[in-house]
Design a protein around this motif. Structure first.
Motif, PDB file in Angstrom:
ATOM      1  N   GLN A  82       1.211   6.681  -6.739  1.00 34.46           N
ATOM      2  CA  GLN A  82       0.124   7.619  -6.990  1.00 34.46           C
ATOM      3  C   GLN A  82       0.861   9.049  -7.010  1.00 34.46           C
ATOM      4  N   ASP A  83       1.246   9.294  -5.882  1.00 30.61           N
ATOM      5  CA  ASP A  83       1.752  10.410  -5.476  1.00 30.61           C
ATOM      6  C   ASP A  83       2.712  11.046  -6.578  1.00 30.61           C
ATOM      7  N   SER A 142       0.923  12.021  -9.774  1.00 31.47           N
ATOM      8  CA  SER A 142       0.156  13.126  -9.457  1.00 31.47           C
ATOM      9  C   SER A 142       1.006  14.224  -9.778  1.00 31.47           C
ATOM     10  N   GLN A 147      -6.242  -0.365  -6.334  1.00 28.27           N
ATOM     11  CA  GLN A 147      -6.615   0.069  -4.764  1.00 28.27           C
ATOM     12  C   GLN A 147      -7.829  -0.784  -4.583  1.00 28.27           C
ATOM     13  N   ASN A 175      -7.555  -2.894  -0.949  1.00 29.56           N
ATOM     14  CA  ASN A 175      -8.541  -2.836  -0.238  1.00 29.56           C
ATOM     15  C   ASN A 175      -9.413  -4.083   0.025  1.00 29.56           C
ATOM     16  N   ARG A 178       0.804  -1.273  -0.006  1.00 29.83           N
ATOM     17  CA  ARG A 178       0.017  -0.096   0.212  1.00 29.83           C
ATOM     18  C   ARG A 178       0.809   1.346  -0.101  1.00 29.83           C
ATOM     19  N   GLN A 179       2.096   1.221   0.742  1.00 28.50           N
ATOM     20  CA  GLN A 179       2.890   2.486   0.610  1.00 28.50           C
ATOM     21  C   GLN A 179       3.560   2.603  -0.804  1.00 28.50           C
ATOM     22  N   TRP A 196       2.045   1.586  -3.588  1.00 29.03           N
ATOM     23  CA  TRP A 196       1.277   2.093  -4.529  1.00 29.03           C
ATOM     24  C   TRP A 196       0.793   3.636  -4.019  1.00 29.03           C
ATOM     25  N   GLN A 197       0.671   4.059  -2.906  1.00 27.95           N
ATOM     26  CA  GLN A 197       0.558   5.458  -2.654  1.00 27.95           C
ATOM     27  C   GLN A 197       1.799   6.211  -3.125  1.00 27.95           C
TER      28      GLN A 197
END
Length: 687
Positions: free
Chosen positions: A111-112, A115, A231, A235, A104-105, A107-108
């Motif tokens: 995403q960051d 972005s 995501q 989840n 998850r880290q 993936w985040q």
């Protein structure tokens, strides 16, 4: 009210201490107080006890971090595994959860990165084309702000790399991206040129930094396309892990907390080689529960109960105990510190006046109905044992708190509806437009005295179903009445606060605070009477009218202030300044009138705008007016709601409670030793 406490001292044989502490956890009534000094050991555990504590705390921290990574709330209760299985249960959950947390880290982070840099990287990849994979050429990408001049960079490059570079830029959003192409061995020279014009090389974060521009652009495109699916998958995996391991994790976590609590009790107790002594407090109505928990140990436990010394013991805990109406308002008291033990509990005052003040400020039937629906919605969630997940605030409201909030909201809504009927407001002036409410000058004058309103000056005669008895929107003749009405609350509460100060001073035999209260009670009363007797300073000749009881009370108040000031002049030399401040505290209650009037005017404008659309356009205007009026009302309510709640709270927290001394002294919250895990099998009696 504040629940009375008893102090207790307990002595037990050391070998029986764990069973006794477990019984105290089951009883859940003893608030422990650390024992400091004395011939026995206190404080940090040592030896085998310290080793056991470290191991339990390590495993507890592991369970806590795993629960936090799962992001789950407490599930339905589950059986507690055997103590020998606790570590295995925690590790079986912790290992896959740790792997998922890393994913998850990552993936985040992707995403960051997309972005922040996605558009720039795509533009750079288009600009360099196949050059991004060249072995001979080096690429130096960079970002430029709109204020940067590309010509300055061009000049710097010509100086350090004459005829041995290529430069390209492209607008991306409000900035520009660019790339310098040069021989691989001369990239440092290109970077130096960037530095000279205060630009830096674009370095991508994380794994993208190891890729060429073309590869980074392709990878970011993949991340963008697969982001939502990825995501959902993460989840779903987290939900499955929460369902699989959550119940056992919570059960083990609670049991570990209970074991750590046993260590904590030993640490704050006095320990000898063969004995252990602890002290604390227990509410008077919970003494039988304590006696029942300790009684089964017979002679193995010795304990003594005696009244607390509220005058000298600063560590007596406070437990608020109120009736069914007042108790939910303890959630509002949670915004303040607890009262000092043995003093005044203002919860019931807040329960009476906070929703009343809120209702006077809102004073709108329509808004009150909206609050009522919201309160019923909260009550429904609480009844279904559902919490309220406010993840955008990083908060979660449990069902028990929701139940209290729903009750408070419903009471606030009820007062808003009542005062809405009195002010004749339904979403502002919508009720007036619909001839539901109307103003009758004779009724207003009979209720409030001569206000100056005249039928001929009022314009056309209005008619409707319900007469308005508190027309606060009629500012040309009713403002003074509404203002004085609001100030009466201030007069009452500020004088009440200083009266409590006097009462508490007498109770605790504190002459300084008693005379301070007498001085300021008399001084504030004198100022109020002076304002009424002289009609707010318009007739100072009233000072000599000794037949007026208001003048006599004024002089008596000033005498009380002077006498009290003389008695406390050493401790409070600036008391005259404080008297003026307390006069300002009374005037602060004008907020009830002013804030409410602003709210009413805004609501009136919203309804008038919507109604004017109906009058101008007809049937289509009804639809447009309803939509426009509802949107404006929602915006105004959202914009002003926090102020409508904060202002009544402030009047209680500052203007009312400051004179009582509430904000200067506090006591710790009653936090009894309690078991979180299921109660252990009751130990047999120890002989």
């Amino acid at each position: 009210m504040i629940n009375p406490m008893q102090q207790v001292v307990i002595a037990v044989r050391k070998r029986d201490s764990e069973a006794v502490i477990a019984a105290l956890q089951d009883a859940g009534v003893l608030h422990l107080k650390p024992i400091v000094g004395g011939p026995l050991n206190t404080g940090t555990l040592a030896g085998q006890d310290a080793a056991h504590r470290r191991e339990d705390e390590r495993l507890l921290a592991r369970a806590e971090s795993t629960i936090a990574e799962l992001g789950t709330y407490r599930p339905a209760p589950a059986p507690l595994p055997a103590q020998g299985e606790w570590e295995r249960a925690v590790e079986e959950a912790a290992q896959p959860v740790s792997v998922l947390a890393r994913e998850r880290q990552e993936w985040q982070a992707d995403q960051d990165a997309v972005s922040a840099y996605g558009d720039a990287v795509r533009a750079l990849a288009r600009m360099v084309g196949n050059l991004s994979g060249s072995r001979r050429l080096g690429l130096v990408p960079f970002l430029m702000q709109a204020t940067d001049n590309p010509a300055d960079l061009e000049a710097a490059l010509r100086e350090v790399l004459p005829e041995r570079y290529a430069l390209a830029t492209e607008a991306v959003g409000g900035n520009r991206v660019g790339v310098i192409v040069t021989l691989r061995g001369e990239r440092d020279a290109a970077r130096a040129a960037l530095s000279r014009v205060r630009l830096g090389e674009l370095r991508l974060p994380g794994r993208f930094d190891r890729l060429t521009l073309g590869e980074a652009a392709a990878e970011m495109e993949t991340v963008s396309k697969n982001g939502e699916a990825r995501q959902r998958d993460l989840n779903a995996r987290r939900d499955r892990l929460a369902q699989e391991h959550g119940p056992a994790l919570y059960a083990v976590r609670d049991a570990l907390k209970d074991r750590v609590a046993v260590h904590d009790v030993r640490a704050v107790s006095a320990r000898g080689k063969y004995s252990l002594a602890m002290q604390g407090y227990v509410p008077g109505d919970a003494v039988p529960a304590l006696q029942g928990a300790l009684g089964r140990f017979g002679d193995a436990v010795s304990y003594e109960l005696h009244p607390v010394d509220e005058h000298h013991d600063l560590s007596i805990p406070v437990e608020l105990k109120n009736n069914s109406y007042v108790r939910p308002f303890q959630v509002v008291m949670g915004l303040m510190s607890l009262p000092k033990y043995g003093t005044f509990d203002p919860t019931w005052v807040i329960a009476v006046f906070f929703p009343l003040f809120f209702g006077i400020i809102i004073a709108d039937v329509g808004y009150g109905l909206l609050f009522l629906l919201f309160g019923l919605w909260l009550a429904g969630k609480a009844k279904r044992n559902e919490g309220w997940d406010l993840s955008f605030f990083g908060a979660y409201v449990p069902p028990a708190t929701l139940k209290d909030l729903s009750f408070v909201t419903i009471v606030m809504a009820a007062w808003s509806i009542v005062w809405g009927v009195l002010t004749g407001e339904l979403f502002g002036t919508l009720g007036e437009h619909l001839h539901l409410f109307y103003v009758d000058p004779n009724i207003v004058n009979n209720l409030w005295g001569w206000t100056g309103i005249r039928a001929e000056a009022h314009g056309e005669v209005h008619s409707g179903l319900i007469p308005t008895v508190f027309p606060r929107l009629e500012t040309d003749y009713f403002s003074n009445v509404a203002l004085v009405f609001a100030l009466l609350f201030g007069i009452g509460q500020v004088l009440w606060g200083w009266g409590i100060r006097i009462q508490q001073g007498l109770k605790h035999k504190d002459a300084t605070h008693t005379w301070e209260g007498i001085a300021l009670f008399g001084g504030v009363l004198a100022l109020v009477m002076m304002a009424f007797a002289t009609r707010a300073g318009k007739d100072f000749g009233a000072f000599g009218n000794l037949t007026d009881p208001r003048v006599l009370v004024m002089y008596a108040g000033f005498i009380a202030f002077i006498v009290g000031y003389i008695r406390v002049i050493k401790q409070f030399p600036m008391l005259p300044i404080e008297l003026l401040s307390q006069g300002g505290a009374v005037m602060s209650y004008a907020r009830i009138f002013a804030v409410g009037l602003v709210s009413a005017i805004l609501a009136k404008l919203c309804s008038d705008v919507g109604w004017s659309m109906y009058e101008r356009i007809g049937f289509l205007g009804i639809i447009i007016g309803l939509v426009l009026g509802a949107a404006l009302h929602f915006f105004v309510l959202a914009l002003t709601l926090i102020g409508h709640i904060v202002q009544p709270l402030r009047l209680h927290m500052v203007e009312f409670l400051n004179p009582t001394g509430f904000n200067t002294e506090t006591s710790p919250r009653y936090a009894p030793l309690r078991r979180l895990s299921p109660a252990a099998t009751a130990p047999g009696q120890v002989k």
